[in-house]
Design a protein around this motif. Structure first.
Motif, short mmCIF file in Angstrom:
data_model
loop_
_atom_site.label_atom_id
_atom_site.label_comp_id
_atom_site.label_asym_id
_atom_site.label_seq_id
_atom_site.Cartn_x
_atom_site.Cartn_y
_atom_site.Cartn_z
N UNK A 140 0.81 -1.32 0.13
CA UNK A 140 0.03 0.14 0.54
C UNK A 140 0.43 1.43 -0.10
N UNK A 141 0.23 2.51 -0.72
CA UNK A 141 0.77 3.54 -0.62
C UNK A 141 0.70 4.10 0.72
N UNK A 150 5.13 16.11 -11.57
CA UNK A 150 5.09 15.49 -12.57
C UNK A 150 4.64 14.28 -11.74
N UNK A 151 5.15 13.47 -10.53
CA UNK A 151 5.24 12.50 -9.44
C UNK A 151 2.61 12.79 -9.27
N UNK A 152 2.39 14.04 -9.15
CA UNK A 152 0.83 14.21 -9.52
C UNK A 152 0.28 13.93 -10.58
N UNK A 162 6.45 2.52 -7.33
CA UNK A 162 7.44 3.17 -6.59
C UNK A 162 7.82 3.22 -4.91
N UNK A 163 6.28 3.61 -4.36
CA UNK A 163 6.42 4.02 -3.58
C UNK A 163 6.12 2.81 -2.49
N UNK A 164 4.71 1.98 -3.11
CA UNK A 164 3.81 0.83 -2.00
C UNK A 164 4.73 -0.11 -1.19
N UNK A 165 4.35 -0.06 0.18
CA UNK A 165 5.39 -1.21 0.61
C UNK A 165 4.50 -2.13 1.65
N UNK A 166 5.05 -2.93 1.37
CA UNK A 166 4.27 -4.45 1.56
C UNK A 166 4.41 -4.37 3.21
N UNK A 167 2.77 -4.53 3.92
CA UNK A 167 3.16 -5.34 5.17
C UNK A 167 3.12 -5.70 5.56
N UNK A 168 3.52 -6.23 6.85
CA UNK A 168 4.53 -7.31 7.95
C UNK A 168 3.53 -8.41 7.74
N UNK A 204 12.58 -6.62 -8.20
CA UNK A 204 11.19 -6.06 -7.38
C UNK A 204 11.15 -5.77 -6.02
N UNK A 205 9.73 -5.43 -5.25
CA UNK A 205 10.13 -3.87 -4.77
C UNK A 205 10.87 -4.26 -3.24
N UNK A 206 11.70 -3.39 -3.08
CA UNK A 206 12.70 -4.17 -2.00
C UNK A 206 12.19 -4.22 -0.97
N UNK A 207 10.50 -3.57 -1.04
CA UNK A 207 9.66 -4.16 0.91
C UNK A 207 8.94 -6.06 0.62
#
Length: 221
Positions: A140-141, A150-152, A162-168, A204-207
């Motif tokens: 999730x973001x 530009x990100x907007x 780019x920014x999503x973080x996986x839950x534990x 892949x997503x590092x998280x």
């Protein structure tokens, strides 16, 4: 702890529920199984992943661990599934090589091609050699993420990439993961050093699976 594995590669144990989907299987392996890759699904429920595995052309791993610790076997161990992706160079980590040994500006596809020319013992396990374990978990973001410039204008897919973080993972998931990894390693004579989080072996997503722990003491048999 060893478990019984039938001729197709299905585990026979009370802790493992069979939910095999042949749609994610890509043919019998041609070499030895050398490692395990641990993933997260980027989905909220096991049902959504199990349903997706039944779709034509679906990809998935061999096992799925729900948030309550339920273990599903979704593909036969002796079948290859597409779950790893392009390999990173393991020799950069050992290290027995350096980036200057590779072509300038080498991309993921070219890096993978070079790695696949090596013997399995000299690289990370690929789809052909790796057993995949998925843990139910969504990326999730971050709350309150502020976008400027530009990100907007970026699409949600690009923002998540780019920014999503996986839950534990939950405590129950990690306990189940520890049991399953131990059972596979012992039953298939795989070294404990050959278990990897997905982002370690591929870009892949590092998280993803950052909180995965497969070294907990055993609980129930």
């Amino acid at each position: 702890m060893r478990v019984e594995i039938d001729e197709h590669g299905m585990i026979s144990h009370a802790r493992v529920r069979h939910a095999r989907s042949t749609r994610i299987e890509r043919g019998k392996r041609t070499g030895a199984i050398t490692g395990i890759v641990v993933h997260q699904t980027d989905a909220d429920t096991s049902a959504s992943s199990l349903n997706s595995y039944r779709q034509p052309g679906a990809n998935g791993a061999h096992f799925l661990i729900d948030k309550d610790g339920t273990i599903y076997q979704t593909a036969a161990i002796y079948q290859r599934t597409n779950h790893v992706g392009p390999l990173k160079a393991r020799c950069l980590v050992i290290p027995t090589c350096k980036m200057s040994d590779f072509p300038p500006k080498v991309g993921p596809a070219e890096m993978h091609r070079i790695e696949m020319l090596k013997a399995p013992a000299d690289r990370y396990p690929s789809n052909m050699e790796a057993i995949g374990i998925e843990m139910v978990g969504r990326a999730r973001l971050p709350v309150g993420l502020k976008l400027a410039g530009e990100e907007a204008t970026w699409s949600m897919a690009r923002l998540r990439g780019e920014y999503a973080v996986f839950e534990a993972p939950t405590a129950a998931q990690n306990q189940a993961l520890s049991w399953l990894v131990d059972a596979i390693l012992d039953s298939m004579h795989i070294s404990s050093s050959e278990v990897f989080r997905h982002p370690v072996v591929s870009s892949k997503n590092p998280t993803e699976a950052k909180g995965a722990n497969w070294n907990l003491p055993p609980s129930a048999p």
